[in-house]
Design a protein around this motif. Structure first.
Motif, PDB file in Angstrom:
ATOM      1  N   ILE A   2       0.878  -1.168   0.000  1.00  0.00           N
ATOM      2  CA  ILE A   2       0.000   0.000   0.000  1.00  0.00           C
ATOM      3  C   ILE A   2       0.917   1.220   0.000  1.00  0.00           C
ATOM      4  N   ASP A   3       0.990   1.878  -1.152  1.00  0.00           N
ATOM      5  CA  ASP A   3       1.891   3.013  -1.320  1.00  0.00           C
ATOM      6  C   ASP A   3       1.379   4.239  -0.589  1.00  0.00           C
ATOM      7  N   ASP A   4       2.310   5.020  -0.083  1.00  0.00           N
ATOM      8  CA  ASP A   4       1.993   6.281   0.581  1.00  0.00           C
ATOM      9  C   ASP A   4       1.532   7.289  -0.476  1.00  0.00           C
ATOM     10  N   PRO A   5       0.331   7.841  -0.337  1.00  0.00           N
ATOM     11  CA  PRO A   5      -0.177   8.776  -1.338  1.00  0.00           C
ATOM     12  C   PRO A   5       0.271  10.223  -1.113  1.00  0.00           C
ATOM     13  N   TYR A   6       1.198  10.445  -0.196  1.00  0.00           N
ATOM     14  CA  TYR A   6       1.558  11.799   0.246  1.00  0.00           C
ATOM     15  C   TYR A   6       1.851  12.747  -0.915  1.00  0.00           C
ATOM     16  N   TYR A   7       2.587  12.288  -1.921  1.00  0.00           N
ATOM     17  CA  TYR A   7       2.956  13.170  -3.030  1.00  0.00           C
ATOM     18  C   TYR A   7       1.957  13.115  -4.179  1.00  0.00           C
ATOM     19  N   GLY A   8       0.870  12.400  -3.993  1.00  0.00           N
ATOM     20  CA  GLY A   8      -0.129  12.276  -5.040  1.00  0.00           C
ATOM     21  C   GLY A   8      -1.254  13.283  -4.868  1.00  0.00           C
ATOM     22  N   GLY A   9      -2.261  13.086  -5.666  1.00  0.00           N
ATOM     23  CA  GLY A   9      -3.428  13.954  -5.603  1.00  0.00           C
ATOM     24  C   GLY A   9      -4.555  13.312  -4.814  1.00  0.00           C
ATOM     25  N   GLU A  10      -5.694  13.949  -4.864  1.00  0.00           N
ATOM     26  CA  GLU A  10      -6.870  13.477  -4.127  1.00  0.00           C
ATOM     27  C   GLU A  10      -7.258  12.058  -4.537  1.00  0.00           C
ATOM     28  N   ALA A  11      -7.143  11.755  -5.816  1.00  0.00           N
ATOM     29  CA  ALA A  11      -7.508  10.427  -6.307  1.00  0.00           C
ATOM     30  C   ALA A  11      -6.596   9.349  -5.700  1.00  0.00           C
ATOM     31  N   ASP A  12      -5.330   9.687  -5.498  1.00  0.00           N
ATOM     32  CA  ASP A  12      -4.396   8.730  -4.897  1.00  0.00           C
ATOM     33  C   ASP A  12      -4.775   8.436  -3.451  1.00  0.00           C
ATOM     34  N   PHE A  13      -5.169   9.470  -2.718  1.00  0.00           N
ATOM     35  CA  PHE A  13      -5.599   9.272  -1.335  1.00  0.00           C
ATOM     36  C   PHE A  13      -6.864   8.422  -1.285  1.00  0.00           C
ATOM     37  N   GLU A  14      -7.774   8.653  -2.202  1.00  0.00           N
ATOM     38  CA  GLU A  14      -9.009   7.862  -2.259  1.00  0.00           C
ATOM     39  C   GLU A  14      -8.699   6.401  -2.579  1.00  0.00           C
ATOM     40  N   GLU A  15      -7.777   6.175  -3.512  1.00  0.00           N
ATOM     41  CA  GLU A  15      -7.399   4.804  -3.873  1.00  0.00           C
ATOM     42  C   GLU A  15      -6.800   4.069  -2.671  1.00  0.00           C
ATOM     43  N   VAL A  16      -5.923   4.740  -1.936  1.00  0.00           N
ATOM     44  CA  VAL A  16      -5.315   4.120  -0.753  1.00  0.00           C
ATOM     45  C   VAL A  16      -6.379   3.862   0.311  1.00  0.00           C
ATOM     46  N   TYR A  17      -7.278   4.800   0.494  1.00  0.00           N
ATOM     47  CA  TYR A  17      -8.359   4.614   1.465  1.00  0.00           C
ATOM     48  C   TYR A  17      -9.196   3.381   1.107  1.00  0.00           C
ATOM     49  N   GLN A  18      -9.571   3.267  -0.158  1.00  0.00           N
ATOM     50  CA  GLN A  18     -10.402   2.139  -0.587  1.00  0.00           C
ATOM     51  C   GLN A  18      -9.656   0.815  -0.413  1.00  0.00           C
ATOM     52  N   LYS A  19      -8.359   0.803  -0.719  1.00  0.00           N
ATOM     53  CA  LYS A  19      -7.573  -0.423  -0.535  1.00  0.00           C
ATOM     54  C   LYS A  19      -7.495  -0.786   0.945  1.00  0.00           C
ATOM     55  N   CYS A  20      -7.235   0.197   1.796  1.00  0.00           N
ATOM     56  CA  CYS A  20      -7.173  -0.056   3.246  1.00  0.00           C
ATOM     57  C   CYS A  20      -8.516  -0.561   3.760  1.00  0.00           C
TER      58      CYS A  20
END
Length: 88
Positions: free
Chosen positions: A55-73
């Protein structure tokens, strides 16, 4: 309100499971584990039926990256809970 904090040696006695998100994180967790560790250590992503244990850290990504990590978690936590409930 939720607060993050550093993992400490007492956590390995207090918690049944401790999960890392990526390989480096997991290595760090294992290096902190005392000899009398009781917790099961693993990668949270191992519970994702859609694949990909990391599960990659979305810190340097955009809102979509944070949403993807949230959904995976969320998927991983739900599957972990399903399996843990079945086993007990």
């Amino acid at each position: 309100m939720h607060r993050g904090r550093q993992l400490c040696k007492d956590d390995f006695k207090k918690f049944d499971y401790i999960f890392g998100m990526d390989k480096e994180n997991f290595r760090n967790i294992k290096s902190l584990a005392p000899a009398d560790n009781r917790a099961v250590l693993g990668l949270l992503g191992e519970y994702d039926k859609q694949g990909g244990k990391i599960i990659d850290d979305p810190y340097y990504g955009g809102e979509a990256d944070f949403e993807e990590v949230y959904q995976k978690c969320l998927r991983c936590c739900q599957e972990f809970y399903r399996q843990a409930s079945r086993d007990n």
